[in-house]
Enzyme design. Sequence first.
Site, mmCIF file in Angstrom:
data_model
loop_
_atom_site.group_PDB
_atom_site.id
_atom_site.type_symbol
_atom_site.label_atom_id
_atom_site.label_comp_id
_atom_site.label_asym_id
_atom_site.label_seq_id
_atom_site.Cartn_x
_atom_site.Cartn_y
_atom_site.Cartn_z
ATOM 1 N N LYS A 54 36.592 45.004 48.132
ATOM 2 C CA LYS A 54 37.378 43.608 49.161
ATOM 3 C C LYS A 54 37.606 44.291 50.612
ATOM 4 C CE LYS A 54 40.074 42.144 44.845
ATOM 5 N NZ LYS A 54 41.064 42.223 43.939
ATOM 6 N N GLN A 98 47.040 44.195 44.651
ATOM 7 C CA GLN A 98 46.119 44.568 43.514
ATOM 8 C C GLN A 98 47.107 44.639 42.382
ATOM 9 O OE1 GLN A 98 42.968 44.101 43.595
ATOM 10 N NE2 GLN A 98 42.485 44.459 41.331
ATOM 11 N N ASP A 121 45.696 35.287 46.842
ATOM 12 C CA ASP A 121 45.063 35.393 45.324
ATOM 13 C C ASP A 121 45.586 33.944 44.612
ATOM 14 O OD1 ASP A 121 43.647 37.537 44.349
ATOM 15 O OD2 ASP A 121 45.603 38.699 44.753
#
Length: 293
Positions: A54, A98, A121
Amino acid sequence: MTAELIRGTVVAEQIRGEIAAETARLRETRGVVPGLVTILVGEDPASQSYVSAKSRTARELGFHSVQHTLPASTSEAELLDLLARCNADPALHGILVQLPLPKQIDEQRVLGAIRPEKDVDAFHPVNVGKLLLGNPDVLPCTPAGIHELLLRSGTELDGAEVVVVGRSNIVGKPIAVMLAQKAPGANATVTLCHTRTRDLAAHTRRADVLIVAAGRPKAITAEMVKPGAVVIDVGVNRVGVTDKGKARLCGDVDFDAVREVASKITPVPGGVGPMTITMLMRNTLRAAQRAAG
Ligand code: GUN
Protein backbone atom coordinates in the site's frame (compact mmCIF):
# COMPACT_ATOMS: atom_id res chain seq x y z
CA MET A 1 -15.61 -24.59 -21.63
CA THR A 2 -12.54 -22.91 -20.17
CA ALA A 3 -13.35 -19.68 -18.38
CA GLU A 4 -12.00 -16.33 -19.48
CA LEU A 5 -9.68 -14.82 -16.88
CA ILE A 6 -10.70 -11.56 -15.23
CA ARG A 7 -7.25 -10.06 -14.85
CA GLY A 8 -7.25 -7.71 -11.89
CA THR A 9 -3.61 -6.85 -12.47
CA VAL A 10 -4.42 -5.40 -15.90
CA VAL A 11 -7.54 -3.51 -14.78
CA ALA A 12 -5.73 -2.17 -11.72
CA GLU A 13 -2.89 -0.92 -13.91
CA GLN A 14 -5.37 1.00 -16.11
CA ILE A 15 -7.07 2.61 -13.12
CA ARG A 16 -3.70 3.49 -11.55
CA GLY A 17 -2.81 5.35 -14.75
CA GLU A 18 -6.01 7.39 -14.37
CA ILE A 19 -5.25 8.05 -10.69
CA ALA A 20 -1.67 9.17 -11.45
CA ALA A 21 -2.94 11.62 -14.07
CA GLU A 22 -5.58 13.06 -11.71
CA THR A 23 -3.00 13.29 -8.94
CA ALA A 24 -0.69 15.33 -11.16
CA ARG A 25 -3.58 17.61 -12.09
CA LEU A 26 -4.59 18.17 -8.47
CA ARG A 27 -1.01 19.09 -7.64
CA GLU A 28 -0.65 21.48 -10.58
CA THR A 29 -4.04 23.19 -10.28
CA ARG A 30 -4.51 23.24 -6.49
CA GLY A 31 -1.05 22.57 -5.08
CA VAL A 32 -2.47 19.56 -3.19
CA VAL A 33 -0.64 16.21 -2.93
CA PRO A 34 -2.79 13.30 -1.69
CA GLY A 35 -1.40 12.00 1.61
CA LEU A 36 -1.86 8.46 2.93
CA VAL A 37 -0.70 7.16 6.31
CA THR A 38 -0.60 3.42 6.92
CA ILE A 39 -0.42 2.08 10.47
CA LEU A 40 0.68 -1.48 11.20
CA VAL A 41 0.64 -2.84 14.74
CA GLY A 42 2.63 -6.04 15.25
CA GLU A 43 4.56 -8.33 12.96
CA ASP A 44 2.07 -10.51 11.13
CA PRO A 45 3.88 -11.33 7.83
CA ALA A 46 0.75 -11.08 5.66
CA SER A 47 -0.14 -7.68 7.16
CA GLN A 48 3.46 -6.49 6.71
CA SER A 49 3.36 -7.40 3.05
CA TYR A 50 -0.06 -5.73 2.49
CA VAL A 51 1.00 -2.52 4.23
CA SER A 52 4.29 -2.21 2.40
CA ALA A 53 2.46 -2.77 -0.93
CA LYS A 54 0.00 0.00 0.00
CA SER A 55 2.78 2.46 0.92
CA ARG A 56 4.80 1.60 -2.18
CA THR A 57 1.82 2.04 -4.51
CA ALA A 58 1.03 5.41 -2.91
CA ARG A 59 4.60 6.59 -3.58
CA GLU A 60 4.51 5.31 -7.17
CA LEU A 61 1.37 7.37 -7.81
CA GLY A 62 3.00 10.53 -6.53
CA PHE A 63 1.24 10.58 -3.15
CA HIS A 64 2.73 11.72 0.13
CA SER A 65 3.13 8.37 1.88
CA VAL A 66 3.82 7.82 5.59
CA GLN A 67 4.16 4.42 7.25
CA HIS A 68 4.00 3.81 11.02
CA THR A 69 5.06 0.40 12.31
CA LEU A 70 4.27 -0.10 15.99
CA PRO A 71 5.21 -3.04 18.24
CA ALA A 72 2.65 -5.76 19.00
CA SER A 73 2.66 -4.56 22.62
CA THR A 74 1.25 -1.12 21.66
CA SER A 75 -1.63 -0.07 23.92
CA GLU A 76 -4.98 1.13 22.65
CA ALA A 77 -4.28 4.57 24.17
CA GLU A 78 -1.01 4.86 22.23
CA LEU A 79 -2.71 3.96 18.96
CA LEU A 80 -5.57 6.41 19.64
CA ASP A 81 -2.99 9.10 20.35
CA LEU A 82 -1.30 8.50 16.98
CA LEU A 83 -4.70 8.58 15.25
CA ALA A 84 -5.52 11.92 16.87
CA ARG A 85 -2.30 13.37 15.42
CA CYS A 86 -3.06 11.91 11.96
CA ASN A 87 -6.63 13.27 12.12
CA ALA A 88 -5.23 16.74 12.79
CA ASP A 89 -2.50 16.64 10.11
CA PRO A 90 -3.69 18.52 6.99
CA ALA A 91 -1.08 16.75 4.81
CA LEU A 92 -2.81 13.40 5.46
CA HIS A 93 -6.08 12.80 3.59
CA GLY A 94 -6.31 9.07 4.19
CA ILE A 95 -5.65 6.98 7.31
CA LEU A 96 -5.38 3.21 7.12
CA VAL A 97 -5.04 1.00 10.21
CA GLN A 98 -4.20 -2.50 9.03
CA LEU A 99 -6.43 -5.20 10.49
CA PRO A 100 -6.38 -7.43 12.45
CA LEU A 101 -5.12 -5.60 15.54
CA PRO A 102 -3.53 -7.28 18.60
CA LYS A 103 -6.08 -8.52 21.12
CA GLN A 104 -5.48 -5.80 23.75
CA ILE A 105 -6.83 -3.23 21.26
CA ASP A 106 -10.56 -2.80 20.59
CA GLU A 107 -10.85 -2.73 16.80
CA GLN A 108 -14.20 -0.95 16.68
CA ARG A 109 -13.02 1.77 19.07
CA VAL A 110 -9.98 2.38 16.85
CA LEU A 111 -11.95 2.45 13.59
CA GLY A 112 -14.46 4.82 15.19
CA ALA A 113 -11.64 7.21 16.13
CA ILE A 114 -10.63 7.89 12.52
CA ARG A 115 -12.24 11.01 11.09
CA PRO A 116 -14.88 9.74 8.63
CA GLU A 117 -13.50 12.08 5.88
CA LYS A 118 -10.09 10.39 6.25
CA ASP A 119 -11.48 6.86 6.51
CA VAL A 120 -10.24 5.50 3.16
CA ASP A 121 -11.13 1.92 4.20
CA ALA A 122 -14.77 2.94 4.79
CA PHE A 123 -14.80 1.04 8.10
CA HIS A 124 -16.01 3.93 10.32
CA PRO A 125 -19.60 3.32 11.56
CA VAL A 126 -20.78 6.50 9.80
CA ASN A 127 -19.40 5.26 6.48
CA VAL A 128 -20.79 1.75 7.04
CA GLY A 129 -24.18 3.29 7.82
CA LYS A 130 -24.15 5.52 4.75
CA LEU A 131 -23.35 2.51 2.56
CA LEU A 132 -26.27 0.58 4.05
CA LEU A 133 -28.57 3.54 3.35
CA GLY A 134 -27.42 3.66 -0.27
CA ASN A 135 -25.72 7.01 0.11
CA PRO A 136 -21.98 6.27 0.51
CA ASP A 137 -19.21 8.89 0.49
CA VAL A 138 -16.58 6.16 0.22
CA LEU A 139 -16.69 2.45 -0.58
CA PRO A 140 -14.69 -0.27 1.19
CA CYS A 141 -11.69 -1.22 -0.96
CA THR A 142 -12.12 -4.93 -1.64
CA PRO A 143 -15.87 -4.71 -2.39
CA ALA A 144 -15.24 -1.66 -4.60
CA GLY A 145 -12.54 -3.62 -6.46
CA ILE A 146 -14.86 -6.61 -6.95
CA HIS A 147 -17.60 -4.32 -8.27
CA GLU A 148 -15.18 -2.69 -10.76
CA LEU A 149 -14.09 -6.13 -12.02
CA LEU A 150 -17.71 -7.20 -12.50
CA LEU A 151 -18.62 -3.99 -14.34
CA ARG A 152 -15.51 -3.89 -16.53
CA SER A 153 -15.87 -7.57 -17.47
CA GLY A 154 -19.39 -6.86 -18.73
CA THR A 155 -21.10 -9.04 -16.11
CA GLU A 156 -24.86 -8.42 -15.97
CA LEU A 157 -25.92 -7.69 -12.38
CA ASP A 158 -29.45 -6.37 -12.81
CA GLY A 159 -31.74 -9.21 -11.67
CA ALA A 160 -28.81 -11.65 -11.44
CA GLU A 161 -28.57 -14.30 -8.73
CA VAL A 162 -25.48 -13.36 -6.73
CA VAL A 163 -24.23 -15.66 -4.00
CA VAL A 164 -21.64 -14.34 -1.54
CA VAL A 165 -19.79 -16.88 0.61
CA GLY A 166 -18.44 -15.30 3.82
CA ARG A 167 -20.03 -12.62 6.02
CA SER A 168 -17.02 -10.54 7.13
CA ASN A 169 -17.34 -6.81 7.76
CA ILE A 170 -14.51 -6.20 5.27
CA VAL A 171 -15.84 -8.14 2.27
CA GLY A 172 -18.96 -10.31 2.55
CA LYS A 173 -21.44 -7.97 4.23
CA PRO A 174 -20.53 -4.81 2.28
CA ILE A 175 -20.40 -6.45 -1.18
CA ALA A 176 -23.80 -8.06 -0.49
CA VAL A 177 -25.24 -4.65 0.40
CA MET A 178 -23.65 -2.94 -2.62
CA LEU A 179 -24.94 -5.45 -5.18
CA ALA A 180 -28.45 -5.51 -3.70
CA GLN A 181 -28.71 -1.71 -3.87
CA LYS A 182 -31.44 -0.18 -6.05
CA ALA A 183 -29.00 1.41 -8.46
CA PRO A 184 -27.51 1.00 -11.93
CA GLY A 185 -24.77 -1.63 -11.90
CA ALA A 186 -26.46 -3.38 -8.98
CA ASN A 187 -30.10 -4.57 -8.51
CA ALA A 188 -28.99 -8.16 -7.94
CA THR A 189 -30.78 -10.78 -5.86
CA VAL A 190 -28.17 -11.51 -3.22
CA THR A 191 -27.78 -14.54 -0.96
CA LEU A 192 -25.21 -14.27 1.84
CA CYS A 193 -23.84 -17.67 2.90
CA HIS A 194 -21.62 -18.36 5.91
CA THR A 195 -20.27 -21.06 8.21
CA ARG A 196 -23.74 -21.92 9.50
CA THR A 197 -25.37 -22.20 6.06
CA ARG A 198 -27.05 -25.60 5.95
CA ASP A 199 -26.44 -26.65 2.34
CA LEU A 200 -23.81 -24.37 0.84
CA ALA A 201 -23.64 -26.18 -2.52
CA ALA A 202 -27.41 -25.84 -3.01
CA HIS A 203 -26.94 -22.05 -2.87
CA THR A 204 -23.71 -21.73 -4.84
CA ARG A 205 -25.09 -23.89 -7.67
CA ARG A 206 -27.84 -21.29 -8.24
CA ALA A 207 -25.40 -18.40 -8.61
CA ASP A 208 -24.95 -16.45 -11.84
CA VAL A 209 -22.24 -14.58 -9.96
CA LEU A 210 -20.38 -16.35 -7.14
CA ILE A 211 -18.22 -14.25 -4.82
CA VAL A 212 -16.10 -16.25 -2.41
CA ALA A 213 -14.49 -14.74 0.68
CA ALA A 214 -14.57 -17.74 2.97
CA GLY A 215 -10.91 -17.81 4.05
CA ARG A 216 -10.61 -21.54 3.30
CA PRO A 217 -8.44 -22.93 0.45
CA LYS A 218 -10.43 -24.70 -2.28
CA ALA A 219 -13.71 -24.31 -0.37
CA ILE A 220 -15.50 -24.10 -3.72
CA THR A 221 -15.21 -27.15 -5.99
CA ALA A 222 -16.38 -27.54 -9.60
CA GLU A 223 -19.55 -29.41 -8.52
CA MET A 224 -20.63 -26.32 -6.56
CA VAL A 225 -20.60 -24.00 -9.57
CA LYS A 226 -23.30 -23.51 -12.20
CA PRO A 227 -21.97 -23.86 -15.77
CA GLY A 228 -21.33 -20.38 -17.18
CA ALA A 229 -21.19 -18.62 -13.81
CA VAL A 230 -18.87 -15.69 -13.13
CA VAL A 231 -16.61 -16.55 -10.17
CA ILE A 232 -14.80 -13.97 -8.06
CA ASP A 233 -12.23 -15.48 -5.68
CA VAL A 234 -11.32 -13.16 -2.81
CA GLY A 235 -9.31 -15.79 -0.91
CA VAL A 236 -5.64 -15.25 -0.13
CA ASN A 237 -4.34 -18.42 1.52
CA ARG A 238 -0.64 -18.96 2.11
CA VAL A 239 0.06 -22.56 1.17
CA GLY A 240 3.85 -22.76 1.07
CA VAL A 241 6.79 -20.97 -0.49
CA THR A 242 7.69 -20.35 -4.16
CA ASP A 243 11.12 -20.97 -5.76
CA LYS A 244 11.83 -17.27 -5.21
CA GLY A 245 11.15 -17.60 -1.47
CA LYS A 246 7.84 -15.72 -1.63
CA ALA A 247 4.60 -16.99 -0.09
CA ARG A 248 2.74 -19.32 -2.43
CA LEU A 249 -0.88 -18.16 -2.61
CA CYS A 250 -4.07 -20.01 -3.40
CA GLY A 251 -7.64 -18.80 -3.41
CA ASP A 252 -10.83 -20.13 -1.84
CA VAL A 253 -11.83 -21.66 -5.19
CA ASP A 254 -10.40 -24.85 -6.71
CA PHE A 255 -9.21 -22.80 -9.68
CA ASP A 256 -8.12 -25.53 -12.13
CA ALA A 257 -11.39 -27.46 -11.81
CA VAL A 258 -13.78 -24.49 -11.57
CA ARG A 259 -12.13 -22.88 -14.58
CA GLU A 260 -13.61 -25.67 -16.72
CA VAL A 261 -17.16 -24.85 -15.55
CA ALA A 262 -17.30 -21.06 -15.13
CA SER A 263 -17.51 -18.50 -17.97
CA LYS A 264 -15.22 -16.01 -16.20
CA ILE A 265 -12.98 -16.32 -13.16
CA THR A 266 -10.46 -14.25 -11.23
CA PRO A 267 -7.05 -15.87 -10.63
CA VAL A 268 -5.19 -15.80 -7.29
CA PRO A 269 -2.84 -13.99 -7.28
CA GLY A 270 -3.59 -11.32 -9.88
CA GLY A 271 -7.37 -11.06 -9.44
CA VAL A 272 -9.01 -9.14 -6.62
CA GLY A 273 -5.78 -8.36 -4.70
CA PRO A 274 -4.36 -5.64 -6.97
CA MET A 275 -7.81 -4.05 -7.18
CA THR A 276 -8.07 -3.66 -3.39
CA ILE A 277 -4.92 -1.55 -3.27
CA THR A 278 -5.99 0.46 -6.30
CA MET A 279 -9.35 1.31 -4.72
CA LEU A 280 -7.51 2.46 -1.59
CA MET A 281 -5.53 4.87 -3.78
CA ARG A 282 -8.70 6.08 -5.49
CA ASN A 283 -10.35 6.67 -2.10
CA THR A 284 -7.29 8.63 -0.94
CA LEU A 285 -7.26 10.76 -4.11
CA ARG A 286 -10.98 11.50 -3.67
CA ALA A 287 -10.47 12.44 -0.02
CA ALA A 288 -7.74 14.87 -1.12
CA GLN A 289 -9.96 16.30 -3.86
CA ARG A 290 -12.78 16.83 -1.35
CA ALA A 291 -10.42 18.46 1.14
CA ALA A 292 -9.26 20.79 -1.65
CA GLY A 293 -12.92 21.75 -2.15
N1 GUN B 1 -7.02 -6.48 6.54
C1 GUN B 1 -7.47 -7.27 5.53
N2 GUN B 1 -8.04 -6.51 4.58
C2 GUN B 1 -7.94 -5.22 4.99
C3 GUN B 1 -8.34 -3.98 4.42
O1 GUN B 1 -8.94 -3.90 3.33
N3 GUN B 1 -8.04 -2.88 5.15
C4 GUN B 1 -7.42 -2.94 6.35
N4 GUN B 1 -7.19 -1.81 6.99
N5 GUN B 1 -7.05 -4.08 6.91
C5 GUN B 1 -7.31 -5.21 6.22
